[in-house]
Design a protein around this motif. Structure first.
Motif, PDB file in Angstrom:
ATOM      1  N   GLN A   1      46.251  41.810  28.235  1.00  0.00           N
ATOM      2  CA  GLN A   1      46.605  43.124  27.711  1.00  0.00           C
ATOM      3  C   GLN A   1      47.269  43.013  26.338  1.00  0.00           C
ATOM      4  OE1 GLN A   1      45.361  45.780  29.136  1.00  0.00           O
ATOM      5  NE2 GLN A   1      44.614  44.543  30.853  1.00  0.00           N
TER       6      GLN A   1
ATOM      7  N   GLN B   1      41.008  48.854  28.901  1.00  0.00           N
ATOM      8  CA  GLN B   1      41.903  47.780  29.333  1.00  0.00           C
ATOM      9  C   GLN B   1      41.382  47.089  30.590  1.00  0.00           C
ATOM     10  OE1 GLN B   1      45.588  50.477  28.024  1.00  0.00           O
ATOM     11  NE2 GLN B   1      46.274  48.564  28.903  1.00  0.00           N
ATOM     12  N   THR B   2      40.414  47.718  31.237  1.00  0.00           N
ATOM     13  CA  THR B   2      39.731  47.120  32.392  1.00  0.00           C
ATOM     14  C   THR B   2      38.249  47.474  32.320  1.00  0.00           C
ATOM     15  OG1 THR B   2      41.684  47.214  33.826  1.00  0.00           O
ATOM     16  CG2 THR B   2      39.527  47.139  34.907  1.00  0.00           C
TER      17      THR B   2
ATOM     18  N   ALA C   1      46.348  45.957  23.816  1.00  0.00           N
ATOM     19  CA  ALA C   1      46.991  47.243  24.102  1.00  0.00           C
ATOM     20  C   ALA C   1      48.494  47.177  23.885  1.00  0.00           C
ATOM     21  CB  ALA C   1      46.677  47.671  25.533  1.00  0.00           C
TER      22      ALA C   1
ATOM     23  N   ALA D   1      45.360  49.356  33.455  1.00  0.00           N
ATOM     24  CA  ALA D   1      45.470  47.893  33.393  1.00  0.00           C
ATOM     25  C   ALA D   1      45.822  47.260  34.734  1.00  0.00           C
ATOM     26  CB  ALA D   1      46.515  47.489  32.355  1.00  0.00           C
TER      27      ALA D   1
ATOM     28  N   SER E   1      42.116  40.029  26.255  1.00  0.00           N
ATOM     29  CA  SER E   1      43.006  41.141  26.558  1.00  0.00           C
ATOM     30  C   SER E   1      42.623  41.945  27.807  1.00  0.00           C
ATOM     31  CB  SER E   1      43.096  42.081  25.345  1.00  0.00           C
ATOM     32  OG  SER E   1      44.025  43.106  25.579  1.00  0.00           O
ATOM     33  N   PRO E   2      41.363  42.393  27.983  1.00  0.00           N
ATOM     34  CA  PRO E   2      41.074  43.287  29.106  1.00  0.00           C
ATOM     35  C   PRO E   2      40.840  42.550  30.424  1.00  0.00           C
ATOM     36  CG  PRO E   2      39.088  42.981  27.814  1.00  0.00           C
ATOM     37  CD  PRO E   2      40.195  42.260  27.083  1.00  0.00           C
ATOM     38  N   ASN E   3      41.082  43.271  31.535  1.00  0.00           N
ATOM     39  CA  ASN E   3      40.683  42.785  32.853  1.00  0.00           C
ATOM     40  C   ASN E   3      39.171  42.946  33.011  1.00  0.00           C
ATOM     41  OD1 ASN E   3      43.454  42.538  33.692  1.00  0.00           O
ATOM     42  ND2 ASN E   3      43.476  44.750  34.089  1.00  0.00           N
TER      43      ASN E   3
END
Length: 293
Positions: free
Chosen positions: A278, A228-229, A281, A264, A205-207
């Motif tokens: 993502q 998210q990052t 989220a 994000a 999901s996250p960067n």
């Protein structure tokens, strides 16, 4: 980054410190520490920067029970000249920066309740001590934290506290580092969290983006959920070098002409280790009736 604006509690000294009162902890409170410590100690090897595990050994944090700051500080002072000071809760920015600039790390003295094992809004002694203090036994990271404190004192004069807070968030709290075996964690918010340790490293999901000082200072962050990052540094030495060699005043002025970036966002100029889906989220936002996380 800890900050607060309330009036200093009457029991606190002018620098907001209070006695730890280690003898007042109950058996249940020591048990909560031991449970959290055991769980993270099993999870972290291979996932956390080796310097963190070395710090655990240097400071003997594996000793059962909540650490006594007097004993902890004797070892920490020998290692890097730092010490841990107890505070009643979150402290004002100026107080926080002054302590860091003088190689003092502020830590809450309370510990979460058994029903708060997996989530706590305000940082407790496990987050502050287990999460942050082992890396203060590393000379390079210890110097970075002092440099950050001194930078914070200047940022206040330049009206750039929010910019610098983002640097703290994405390094000290939620930073990743390139290790010999791949990406590893070092930020205290991840290290002290069972679920985010796994999420930050392996979840699609996250960067996961290469660290860039200006980029980080433009980027908003989540305070209520997983990030998210995440930004990835090459080494603690490089992080310290950038903090010491950068003239922050013109950087702040340049950033004033730039728009903030979302939690994000991925730019064409980013070094991308992993472009996140993502999915986490987006799914959570959908459940809550908001499709724009």
């Amino acid at each position: 980054m800890p900050h607060f604006t309330a009036v200093r509690p009457p029991e606190a000294a002018p620098d907001w410190t209070v006695p730890q009162e280690w003898g007042q902890y109950s058996a249940q409170e020591h048990g909560v520490w031991d449970h959290l410590f055991a769980r993270q100690s099993r999870l972290l090897p291979g996932r956390v920067a080796p310097a963190f595990l070395e710090g655990l050994d240097i400071l003997r944090l594996s000793k059962p029970g909540i650490p006594d700051f007097a004993e902890l500080n004797a070892r920490l002072m020998d290692a890097t000249g730092w010490q841990v000071v107890a505070v009643p809760g979150l402290v004002p920015d100026a107080v926080f920066f002054d302590h860091l600039a003088n190689r003092r790390f502020v830590a809450g003295r309370f510990i979460r309740k058994p029903d708060q094992i997996d989530y706590l809004e305000e940082p407790d002694i496990f987050h502050d001590v287990f999460g942050h203090v082992p890396l203060l036994a590393n000379p390079v990271f210890a110097d970075y934290m002092q440099a950050y404190g001194r930078g914070g004192q200047r940022a206040g004069e330049l009206g750039a506290i929010e910019r610098l807070a983002r640097l703290y968030w994405y390094t000290v709290e939620f930073g990743l580092i390139r290790g010999k075996q791949g990406l590893q964690i070092y930020g205290a918010g991840i290290v002290s969290s069972f679920s985010e340790t796994l999420f930050a490293l392996k979840d699609p999901s996250p960067n996961r983006l290469g660290f860039d000082l200006g980029r980080v200072m433009r980027t908003r962050y989540r305070i209520d959920d997983f990030q998210q990052t995440y930004f990835v540094i090459d080494s603690f030495e490089d992080l310290l070098r950038q903090s010491l060699e950068t003239d922050f005043a013109p950087l702040y002025r340049a950033l004033d002409g730039s728009s903030d970036l979302g939690v994000a966002d991925v730019l064409d100029s980013d070094r991308v280790d992993h472009r996140g889906t993502q999915a986490y989220a987006l799914a959570k936002a959908h459940r809550q009736g908001d499709r724009t996380p």
